[in-house]
Design a protein around this motif. Sequence first.
Motif, short mmCIF file in Angstrom:
data_model
loop_
_atom_site.label_atom_id
_atom_site.label_comp_id
_atom_site.label_asym_id
_atom_site.label_seq_id
_atom_site.Cartn_x
_atom_site.Cartn_y
_atom_site.Cartn_z
N SER A 123 0.83 -1.32 -0.01
CA SER A 123 0.10 0.02 0.14
C SER A 123 0.95 1.42 -0.05
CB SER A 123 -0.89 -0.16 1.20
OG SER A 123 -0.20 0.12 2.31
N LEU A 136 -7.53 -4.74 -5.45
CA LEU A 136 -8.29 -3.78 -5.60
C LEU A 136 -7.70 -2.16 -5.13
CD1 LEU A 136 -11.79 -5.24 -4.28
CD2 LEU A 136 -11.27 -4.23 -6.62
N PRO A 137 -6.85 -2.11 -4.17
CA PRO A 137 -6.35 -0.92 -3.64
C PRO A 137 -5.79 -0.10 -4.72
CG PRO A 137 -6.17 -2.44 -1.74
CD PRO A 137 -6.41 -3.31 -2.91
N ASN A 182 -8.22 0.86 -7.31
CA ASN A 182 -9.22 1.92 -6.78
C ASN A 182 -8.43 3.32 -6.77
OD1 ASN A 182 -11.50 0.29 -6.35
ND2 ASN A 182 -10.91 -0.09 -4.17
N CYS A 187 -20.16 -7.56 -5.12
CA CYS A 187 -20.15 -6.10 -4.66
C CYS A 187 -20.48 -5.11 -5.50
CB CYS A 187 -18.78 -6.20 -3.88
SG CYS A 187 -18.66 -4.63 -3.29
N SER A 240 -20.22 -2.08 -4.61
CA SER A 240 -19.12 -1.09 -4.67
C SER A 240 -17.91 -1.37 -5.30
CB SER A 240 -19.04 -0.78 -3.18
OG SER A 240 -17.76 0.20 -3.11
N CYS A 241 -17.47 -2.39 -5.27
CA CYS A 241 -16.05 -2.85 -5.91
C CYS A 241 -16.64 -3.19 -7.30
CB CYS A 241 -15.47 -4.11 -5.23
SG CYS A 241 -15.11 -3.52 -3.50
N THR A 292 -21.26 -9.15 3.52
CA THR A 292 -20.54 -8.24 3.30
C THR A 292 -19.45 -8.32 2.57
OG1 THR A 292 -19.59 -7.80 5.55
CG2 THR A 292 -21.73 -6.97 5.08
N CYS A 293 -18.91 -7.30 1.81
CA CYS A 293 -17.63 -7.44 1.29
C CYS A 293 -16.55 -7.53 2.16
CB CYS A 293 -17.52 -6.39 -0.12
SG CYS A 293 -15.80 -6.36 -0.75
N ARG A 333 -13.40 -6.51 1.56
CA ARG A 333 -12.85 -5.43 1.26
C ARG A 333 -13.47 -4.23 1.74
NH1 ARG A 333 -7.53 -5.16 0.30
NH2 ARG A 333 -6.98 -6.46 -1.01
N CYS A 334 -14.64 -3.90 1.50
CA CYS A 334 -15.18 -2.55 1.67
C CYS A 334 -16.24 -2.52 2.49
CB CYS A 334 -15.59 -1.79 0.26
SG CYS A 334 -16.83 -2.81 -0.41
N THR A 354 -19.40 -3.27 2.03
CA THR A 354 -20.82 -3.23 1.40
C THR A 354 -21.48 -4.69 1.25
OG1 THR A 354 -19.65 -1.53 -0.22
CG2 THR A 354 -21.97 -2.71 -0.89
#
Length: 802
Positions: A43, A83-84, A87, A158, A160-161, A174-175, A177-178, A180
């Motif tokens: 990250s 994903l990070p 995104n 998901c 959102s993703c 829920t996801c 990762r996020c 959602t």
Amino acid sequence: MEFDPSAIEAKWQQKWEEAKIFETDLKKAKDPFYSLVMFPYPSGDKLHVGHWYNFAPADSAARFMRMKGKDVMTPMGFDAFGLPAENYAIKSGIHPDTSTRTNVQTMVKQLKRMGCMYDWSKMVNTSTPEYYRWTQWLFLQMYEHKIAYKKEAPVNFCPSCQTVLANEQAQDGTCDRCGTTVIQKNLNQWFWKISQFAQRLLDGLKDLAWPAKTKIMQENWIGRSEGINFQERVKDLNIEFEVYDSIPQTFLAQTFTVIAPDHPLVSKLVSGTSYEKPVMEFVERIRKKKLAAKFKIEEESEGIFTGRYVDNPFGTGDLPIWVCSYVLADYGTGIVNCSAHDERDFAFAKKYDIPLKIALLPQDPALAEKVKNFEVFYREPDGIIQVPEVALGMTWEQSRKRIIDYIEGKGYGQVRVHFRLRDWLISRQRYWGAPIPIVYDPEGKPHPVPEKHLPWLLPTDVAFKPTGKSPLTESKEFIERTEKLFGKGWTPEFDTMDTFVCSSYYYLRYLAEGDEKHLVDPTIEKRWMPVSMYIGGPEHACMHLIYARFVMMALKDFGFVSHEEPFKKLVHQGLITNKGAKMSKSKGNVVSPDSLVERHGSDAFRMYLMFMGPFTEGGDWSDTGIKGIDRFVKRIHAMFTSNVNKKVDQSQVLASLHRTIKKVTEDIEALRFNTAISALMELLNLLEQEGGVSSETAKTFTLLLAPLAPHLAEELWESLGGKGFVIEQRWPMFDPKLTKASTHIIAIQVNGKLRGEIEVDAGASKEDVLSKAKAHPNVQKFLTGEVKKEIYVAGKLVSLVV
């Protein structure tokens, strides 16, 4: 001499790098020890306390094993797809490859500052073509061995993703990762048949040195269930189907059948009948409710009668077939026969006035009456079976085998094992991942990309905006490349692979040392695998840790590796909190390691983290606590640079030294770093009281310190005239004779009751001990008569009988 941790650490990090002291020759190793931490995601943020707490103590354990004579390899790499970065690209316009490479370079610098003995020559980065060609190679092996397959299926999506999630990534709806809420979507997806390995995954857990809780989590996720498959027929229709029953003791109490709304048989049951319209409307309503995530399967139950019946072979009457919202199409057979002895079925029957029967009663007559009247649900292990007659009077648990044998003997059904574990969905509609190496001919038939075309490169002419479709569909280059290689009208697979595929085999690529022809050299794999100690978080129990085990088993079946399991020993580090709360940016309680390392040095920061509490439990951050460790480090430096002034140490010091060697050895072996540091603190206190120390004792103390404060230990070793690096020295041995305590605490009993304690020298005679015991002020109060008997248990107890 002034203590300057920053200068000392920079000096030794440079010397280590120049000497390539941490590079491991895999072929020459005689006694391999593969020490591995779960590799991080690169990250943009700096290393946080969690990274430090995972990596630094693990490094201390690895250093200890090296000094114990093991050929230790400790590699490091980066789990870089995902994903990070994608995104971040959506927000910033910076390509994920650019941001990932920058972040990797930053993290390498930070990790080197930590002073861990990583062999950087073996580093992997899962987002590089050199690495993901092997991710694609792995897919091709799965495809060739018919473990990879494609099917249309309702999948977790998901919003959102804008991508599909595996079951393991949406465990609570829920996801992961996020956060959602996940919805259901029908898509054509690639799966790997992990379910084919369910029993092996379960059996293999028995021989692993893993935390019990993690084993239980995997056992529950795999979810082995043994029951009966009944072969049944729909009355008045030429339709046969199987029903799975995990509690066959109830088979004569079953009064209705339920089927999942999305079961393909539903439309056939109602086709051309007056029930077709209402039933199919119900099915669509439930589907939409599930898609919108407004249906709570554990709390809600809705149903509708199909107008059809199961032609029941047990002589108990036909069973009406209901479409029921809580039945899952992909568990068992998606059809269930129901009785009063399943709590959900009982509630459903009461709601829709479906008649019930009893097969089990409690021994309490008052409760039994309520059960007979269907006032309460009942199923307890000590309940008494009422039917069938062969099990009459037996308890629920006692009757299971008898009833199963009876069912099989009558030809009603057969014993079957079912697993909760579903096949691994590996397709993702995202950009930043390894492209699936499949192409389609003009008729739409899939073909594997030949190995000579690997790596099957990720195209760069893509806008990464999530639309629910795979971003690779936008790439002209990708489509043109496919047609150029395979012919007009051929198209590539546009989905990328789940990033858990990348991490399912990375431990093998560390051993490959960049080999471009083989996943791993078989002789090196045989010698170095399984991983000796694997350290990482417990949150991966039902994802990475299951996937890696499955992939290793598959690779063994394909003939590429010799071991069944990848990780022999698993350790989960604890959690570092701040004022009792988990650290997070939103709470504003994140501790930044960088500023503390600048102020106190990385050795002090490492030791404080290890001193906070047991490694597997973690601890709560304290600003004053690190100051205490900082003082301890400075005292060590002062003692062994300014007070090495004795030729020989007193016997008391030698005894204490050997007890410390024993204690530190046992503690580091068991990852009890906090108590190992405590033992060194006690020894330092004694040495300071003595006013100095011999060179020999100073060197031994330095060796004990080496795994815990590596830079400081190297500096002290050099100043004490030690040859070579301290990490290359052998771990000190203790003399068992000198580890015995120099004094004993003796309990004193009078007429069987404890009346006092005394401390005596370990070598004190029986006469001296008895004399001292009788002189104890409190004991004298009870010696009012003649002492008839004196008993002395050496080193432990004096018992006086008056």
